[in-house]
Design an enzyme around this catalytic site. Sequence first.
Site, short mmCIF file in Angstrom:
data_model
loop_
_atom_site.label_atom_id
_atom_site.label_comp_id
_atom_site.label_asym_id
_atom_site.label_seq_id
_atom_site.Cartn_x
_atom_site.Cartn_y
_atom_site.Cartn_z
CB SER A 106 -4.11 -18.54 -33.23
OG SER A 106 -4.77 -18.43 -31.99
CB ILE A 332 -15.92 -4.81 -4.78
CG1 ILE A 332 -14.50 -4.25 -4.97
CG2 ILE A 332 -16.84 -3.76 -4.16
CD1 ILE A 332 -14.39 -3.11 -5.96
CD GLU A 358 -13.51 -10.32 -34.85
OE1 GLU A 358 -14.14 -10.99 -35.67
OE2 GLU A 358 -12.83 -9.33 -35.15
C1 LIG Z 1 -17.78 -18.24 -28.03
C2 LIG Z 1 -16.93 -18.24 -29.25
C3 LIG Z 1 -17.44 -17.72 -30.44
C4 LIG Z 1 -16.68 -17.75 -31.60
N1 LIG Z 1 -17.22 -17.29 -32.79
C5 LIG Z 1 -16.57 -17.53 -33.95
C6 LIG Z 1 -17.19 -17.27 -35.20
O1 LIG Z 1 -18.33 -16.80 -35.26
N2 LIG Z 1 -16.52 -17.58 -36.34
C7 LIG Z 1 -15.26 -18.12 -36.31
O2 LIG Z 1 -14.71 -18.38 -37.37
N3 LIG Z 1 -14.62 -18.34 -35.14
C8 LIG Z 1 -15.25 -18.08 -33.95
N4 LIG Z 1 -14.64 -18.36 -32.76
C9 LIG Z 1 -13.30 -18.92 -32.77
C10 LIG Z 1 -12.24 -17.99 -32.18
O3 LIG Z 1 -11.97 -16.96 -33.09
C11 LIG Z 1 -11.01 -18.87 -31.85
O4 LIG Z 1 -11.37 -19.62 -30.69
C12 LIG Z 1 -9.78 -18.05 -31.60
O5 LIG Z 1 -9.32 -17.49 -32.80
C13 LIG Z 1 -8.65 -18.87 -30.97
O6 LIG Z 1 -8.44 -20.05 -31.66
P1 LIG Z 1 -8.36 -21.45 -30.85
O7 LIG Z 1 -9.54 -21.51 -29.97
O8 LIG Z 1 -8.18 -22.54 -31.82
O9 LIG Z 1 -7.08 -21.30 -29.92
P2 LIG Z 1 -5.56 -21.64 -30.33
O10 LIG Z 1 -5.21 -20.94 -31.58
O11 LIG Z 1 -5.36 -23.12 -30.28
O12 LIG Z 1 -4.77 -20.95 -29.13
C14 LIG Z 1 -4.64 -21.56 -27.86
C15 LIG Z 1 -3.71 -20.68 -27.02
O13 LIG Z 1 -2.41 -20.61 -27.65
C16 LIG Z 1 -2.07 -19.25 -27.86
N5 LIG Z 1 -1.31 -19.13 -29.11
C17 LIG Z 1 -1.58 -19.68 -30.33
N6 LIG Z 1 -0.66 -19.31 -31.22
C18 LIG Z 1 0.19 -18.48 -30.59
C19 LIG Z 1 1.36 -17.74 -30.98
N7 LIG Z 1 1.80 -17.76 -32.22
N8 LIG Z 1 2.00 -16.99 -30.04
C20 LIG Z 1 1.55 -16.94 -28.75
N9 LIG Z 1 0.45 -17.61 -28.32
C21 LIG Z 1 -0.22 -18.37 -29.24
C22 LIG Z 1 -3.38 -18.50 -27.97
O14 LIG Z 1 -3.23 -17.12 -27.70
C23 LIG Z 1 -4.20 -19.22 -26.91
O15 LIG Z 1 -3.91 -18.71 -25.65
C24 LIG Z 1 -15.38 -18.29 -31.57
C25 LIG Z 1 -14.86 -18.80 -30.36
C26 LIG Z 1 -15.62 -18.80 -29.24
C27 LIG Z 1 -15.06 -19.41 -27.98
#
Ligand SMILES: Cc1cc2nc3c(=O)[nH]c(=O)nc-3n(C[C@H](O)[C@H](O)[C@H](O)COP(=O)(O)OP(=O)(O)OC[C@H]3O[C@@H](n4cnc5c(N)ncnc54)[C@H](O)[C@@H]3O)c2cc1C
Length: 378
Positions: A106, A332, A358
Amino acid sequence: MCIRDEREETPWPVIQEAAKVGIYSLDFYAQQYFDPTGLGIPMAMEELFWGDAGIALSIVGTGLAAVGVLANGTEEQIGTWIPQMYGDANDVKVAAFCSSEPDAGSDVASMRTRAVYDEAKDEWVINGTKTWATNGGIANVHVVVAVVDPELGSKGHASFIIPPGTPGCSQGQKFKKHGIRASHTAEVILDNVRVPGSCLLGGKEKLDERLARAREKAKQGGERVKNAAMATFEASRPAVGAMAVGTARAAYEVALEYATTREQFGRPIIDNQGVAFQLADMRTQIDAARLLVWRASWMAVNGKPFTAAEGSMSKLFASETAKKVTAQAIQILGGNGYTREYPVERMHRDAAIYTIFEGTSEIQRLVIARTLSGMPIR
Ligand SMILES: Cc1cc2nc3c(=O)[nH]c(=O)nc-3n(C[C@H](O)[C@H](O)[C@H](O)COP(=O)(O)OP(=O)(O)OC[C@H]3O[C@@H](n4cnc5c(N)ncnc54)[C@H](O)[C@@H]3O)c2cc1C
């Protein structure tokens, strides 16, 4: 039971078939671009993801990388690289968009992958580890976002093409996932990857101008600049909302059919308000989600400003709806819903991704709240 889901394997023959019928091609997206209703993409996404989200993502995943090039590339880069992302119907290829990193999900500004310009050779040298990349490592072309000026946070990022077979670019671990298992997700390791200057999307001159503007703004006390990337996200997020609508609708349809045929206490279970009202809520929420998605898609193609972050709003509501509706569908179907003999178990696992990639639901709420209030809400 879906074999691709069980085996967690990329459905190459299905991608090839999609290429033959024209869905897996840039032409498909290009045609939709000129449709003033903006509804072609969300309708196609809904139908594809209605079928199987993992297989559907294998078909549309290349689009993320292609959009990265379309949004930032020169005409020459678009003409050179996008055809190589798709290949052709006899020899299909896929592409990957690599932004996320182990410590930068994020929080994109924490990105560490570094690109340094070697002026003598007119080459960029890229080092870092990308994670969660859809098609990462199996892609013909990778689009990689990297830091070119660490002082500028996310304004100091640039996107690069990594051409097929570039030394130093390799796949790290392939992830075993909860859902969308037919879609390949992996780390991408960039170890002293050298790419020609022409692989910087948009070119060096444009990058230098952009960095100079960002440094000037930073000097003036960090005035909030409207980020072009935010506008792009608003336009692309409804497509993810449409994927979620597809999965939700599929689960709802299975649940409706089951509720009308499954009998307990001598009558179909849908005869009970406890079941029928759930189906009424499910359908209402799916239709509401679709309308939010269609509104945002129409706004995007007609250049309407997203003054209430309507793109993020559609993705937030549709993805949360898909999670909720697929869980209700399992309920269900009772015990059958919990088995792999029925598809709602897979759909529930698949739906969980929509509130994560996304931009997570929390990040969508942040974007919406910031847009509405104009405040830097954290
Ligand atoms: C199957 C899959 C395919 C993907 N494909 C791609 C791809 O093709 N290219 C690419 O670049 N990325 C890809 N991603 C990455 C995806 O975009 C990230 O997993 C996503 O952006 C979340 O980042 P993170 O997993 O590091 O979670 P984190 O950012 O670590 O978040 C963990 C939790 O903390 C919460 N959180 C974080 N910051 C805040 C805040 N400021 N306020 C409130 N809550 C917060 C989040 O909402 C979440 O619930 C993919 C991920 C998956 C699982």
